[in-house]
Every structure is written in structure tokens, then in C-alpha cells.
Design a protein around this motif. Structure first.
Motif, short mmCIF file in Angstrom:
data_model
loop_
_atom_site.label_atom_id
_atom_site.label_comp_id
_atom_site.label_asym_id
_atom_site.label_seq_id
_atom_site.Cartn_x
_atom_site.Cartn_y
_atom_site.Cartn_z
N THR A 62 0.73 -1.22 -0.07
CA THR A 62 0.04 -0.06 -0.11
C THR A 62 0.84 1.36 -0.08
OG1 THR A 62 -0.01 0.11 2.61
CG2 THR A 62 -1.66 -1.21 1.37
N PRO A 63 0.37 2.48 -0.36
CA PRO A 63 1.09 3.70 -0.29
C PRO A 63 1.66 3.98 0.86
CG PRO A 63 -0.95 3.81 -1.72
CD PRO A 63 -1.11 2.68 -1.16
N ARG A 64 0.98 3.58 2.15
CA ARG A 64 1.07 3.82 3.32
C ARG A 64 2.35 3.03 3.79
NH1 ARG A 64 0.30 1.30 8.05
NH2 ARG A 64 -0.97 -0.06 7.27
N TYR A 78 12.73 9.94 1.88
CA TYR A 78 11.48 10.22 2.42
C TYR A 78 11.26 11.66 2.82
CZ TYR A 78 7.72 10.32 5.86
OH TYR A 78 6.54 10.75 6.77
N THR A 79 12.13 12.24 3.34
CA THR A 79 11.93 13.84 3.76
C THR A 79 11.39 14.51 2.53
OG1 THR A 79 13.43 13.46 5.40
CG2 THR A 79 12.96 15.67 4.76
N PRO A 80 12.30 14.77 1.50
CA PRO A 80 11.71 15.69 0.31
C PRO A 80 10.40 15.04 -0.16
CG PRO A 80 13.58 14.35 -0.47
CD PRO A 80 13.45 14.24 1.16
N LEU A 81 10.30 13.55 -0.26
CA LEU A 81 8.86 13.21 -0.79
C LEU A 81 7.97 13.51 -0.16
CD1 LEU A 81 7.85 11.23 -3.12
CD2 LEU A 81 8.48 9.32 -1.75
N LYS A 82 7.78 13.52 1.19
CA LYS A 82 6.94 13.71 2.15
C LYS A 82 6.56 15.33 1.95
CE LYS A 82 4.01 13.27 5.85
NZ LYS A 82 2.67 12.77 5.45
N LYS A 83 7.55 16.04 1.68
CA LYS A 83 7.30 17.59 1.50
C LYS A 83 6.49 17.82 0.20
CE LYS A 83 7.39 21.82 2.44
NZ LYS A 83 6.68 22.48 3.75
N ILE A 85 4.44 15.52 -0.96
CA ILE A 85 3.04 15.15 -0.91
C ILE A 85 2.17 16.19 -0.10
CG2 ILE A 85 1.68 13.44 0.49
CD1 ILE A 85 3.71 11.38 -0.06
N GLU A 86 2.92 16.79 0.68
CA GLU A 86 2.14 18.17 1.68
C GLU A 86 1.87 19.29 0.70
OE1 GLU A 86 4.84 18.65 4.59
OE2 GLU A 86 4.45 17.04 5.85
N LEU A 87 2.53 19.44 -0.25
CA LEU A 87 2.57 20.56 -0.95
C LEU A 87 1.34 20.17 -2.08
CD1 LEU A 87 6.09 21.49 -2.07
CD2 LEU A 87 4.46 22.90 -0.93
N LEU A 88 1.36 18.94 -2.49
CA LEU A 88 0.28 18.48 -3.41
C LEU A 88 -1.33 18.56 -2.77
CD1 LEU A 88 1.76 15.70 -5.32
CD2 LEU A 88 1.10 17.71 -6.00
N ARG A 99 11.49 21.85 -6.64
CA ARG A 99 12.83 21.98 -5.98
C ARG A 99 12.91 20.95 -4.87
NH1 ARG A 99 14.87 24.42 -1.17
NH2 ARG A 99 12.69 24.64 -0.39
N GLN A 100 11.96 20.31 -4.41
CA GLN A 100 11.84 19.17 -3.37
C GLN A 100 12.39 18.26 -3.90
OE1 GLN A 100 11.80 19.49 -0.03
NE2 GLN A 100 11.50 21.69 0.26
N TYR A 101 11.66 17.99 -5.09
CA TYR A 101 12.01 16.51 -5.93
C TYR A 101 13.28 16.44 -6.09
CZ TYR A 101 11.15 12.85 -8.95
OH TYR A 101 10.88 11.56 -9.58
N SER A 102 13.90 17.48 -6.51
CA SER A 102 15.26 17.62 -7.05
C SER A 102 16.33 17.13 -5.97
CB SER A 102 15.76 18.96 -7.54
OG SER A 102 15.65 19.87 -6.48
#
Length: 222
Positions: A62-64, A78-83, A85-88, A99-102
Motif C-alpha cells: 500500500t502507499p502507506r 522520504y523527507t523531500p518526498l513527504k514535503k 505530498i504535503e504541497l500537493l 525544488r523538493q523533488y530535485s
């Protein structure tokens, strides 16, 4: 996991333990560890042991749990990926997401997560459905997906051969490749690059690519 056909060094190997379930032809095994792209000698031992399957990169979770695994084993991902997700979720976007993805390291999930996971958190399903990884020119030759002549040569494009056998020749449209006295070779000609190597060494193409990355003049070909 896929039943291996040969000691490929281009694939990952999953070690399996006892079979814990067998239902409607589907076999499920214990997971005892993973090793990504071993050297040839080690890959050969893995196959001879009968305890390893090719890792086909098919995951079911699962995504979780996917994010939980990144958080535990690869926090730098995880840290930038989580950011992101929050922005989306906030419907914010563009520049900051990029910027976060990079910031996310360019690393295979096999190295970042799979090799580190607790074996008790994973089950392995044996896959026997004709899968093959077309990851190098040798495999392409074995799978016989190109035209073939009576001498075992496989080719695509315009090719003329004399005393040539068991070779793979790939030529770019508008250009002919001619071979004389060639056996068991791979020849791939494209507009900006030419590859010539013995069959059995095509997996080393990635080593050449790594060397080319170190030379600024050659990076334009990558």
C-alpha cells in the motif's frame, strides 16, 4: 521472484527460504535477503544453490507501507518526498515541488530499501510466466526477437556479412554494416555511437557509460 535462466550480473537476486503457502499454483516463500547486481562468480553460486530467484522489481504494497519503508530505511528520500505530498495536498505547486523533488537522491529502490528491509516484513511469490529482462544485447540475441539467418546471426537494418556467425548486428537506417570473419560478436551502429564487443560482455556497457560520464567531452553522447 523469477526463476533464473543464467548468472546475469544485470539483475538483483532474492534469497528464499521455506515455502509457506501453495494455492492454485501460486507459491509463496520466506524472504531471506536481497543482493543487487552481484559479480558473475557470485551470481553463478546463487543459481547453483537453488535458493535464489531473480528480483523482477514487482512490488505489492500500500502507499502507506511504501512511505513507511522509505521513512525507516531511506530518510534522505522520504523527507523531500513527504514535503512534495504535503504541497500537493495543499494544492501548492510548481517551483517548490520541483525544488523538493530535485533533492531526492538518484538511487534504485533495491539499494535504498530492499537490501535493508527486515526479512519478516516480506514474502516472495515465485513468478513463472515467461518473463525476461531485456537489459543487454546478449539477452536480445537469446530471445530471437530480430531477423535471423542460417548462420545464427540476428540483425536489424541493412547488413552484409561474409563468414559471419552467431552474431548480433544492429544498423541505423540509411547506413549499411558489413562484417567479414566475425563470430560471436555484438555490433550496434547508431548515428552517434558504435559498439563492438564479444557476446557475453554486453553487460559491461554500463562500465563504459560510467567512464564516459567522467569525460566532459564524451557526456554529449550519453
Amino acid at each position: 521472484g523469477i526463476v533464473p535462466e543464467n548468472p546475469s550480473t544485470a539483475l538483483g537476486y532474492t534469497k528464499i527460504g521455506k515455502r509457506i503457502s501453495h494455492h492454485n499454483g501460486i507459491e509463496i516463500y520466506e524472504f531471506l535477503g536481497h543482493k543487487e547486481k552481484p559479480v558473475y562468480a557470485k551470481a553463478k553460486k546463487y543459481i547453483e544453490s537453488g535458493c535464489y530467484l531473480w528480483h523482477g522489481n514487482f512490488y505489492m504494497w500500500t502507499p502507506r507501507l511504501f512511505l513507511k519503508a522509505f521513512k525507516k530505511y531511506a530518510p534522505e528520500i522520504y523527507t523531500p518526498l513527504k514535503k512534495v505530498i504535503e504541497l500537493l495536498e495543499l494544492k501548492k505547486g510548481g517551483v517548490e515541488i520541483a525544488r523538493q523533488y530535485s533533492k531526492i537522491p538518484r538511487i534504485m529502490i533495491d539499494y535504498a530499501v530492499t537490501e535493508k528491509m527486515n526479512p519478516q516484513d516480506i514474502f516472495i511469490i515465485k513468478g513463472e510466466f515467461g518473463w525476461s529482462d531485456i537489459g543487454d544485447w546478449d539477452v536480445l540475441h537469446k530471445k530471437a526477437v530480430l531477423e535471423k539467418d542460417k548462420n545464427g546471426n540476428m540483425f536489424k537494418g541493412d547488413w552484409a556479412g561474409l563468414d559471419t556467425s552467431q552474431s548480433l548486428i544492429y544498423s541505423y537506417p540509411g547506413k549499411i554494416v558489413a562484417t567479414i570473419g566475425v563470430d560471436d560478436m555484438i555490433i550496434v551502429d547508431t548515428p552517434d555511437a558504435l559498439l563492438v564487443c564479444p557476446k557475453g560482455r554486453s553487460q559491461d556497457v554500463k562500465k563504459i557509460v560510467e567512464e564516459m560520464k567522467k569525460n566532459k567531452k564524451r557526456r554529449k553522447y550519453l
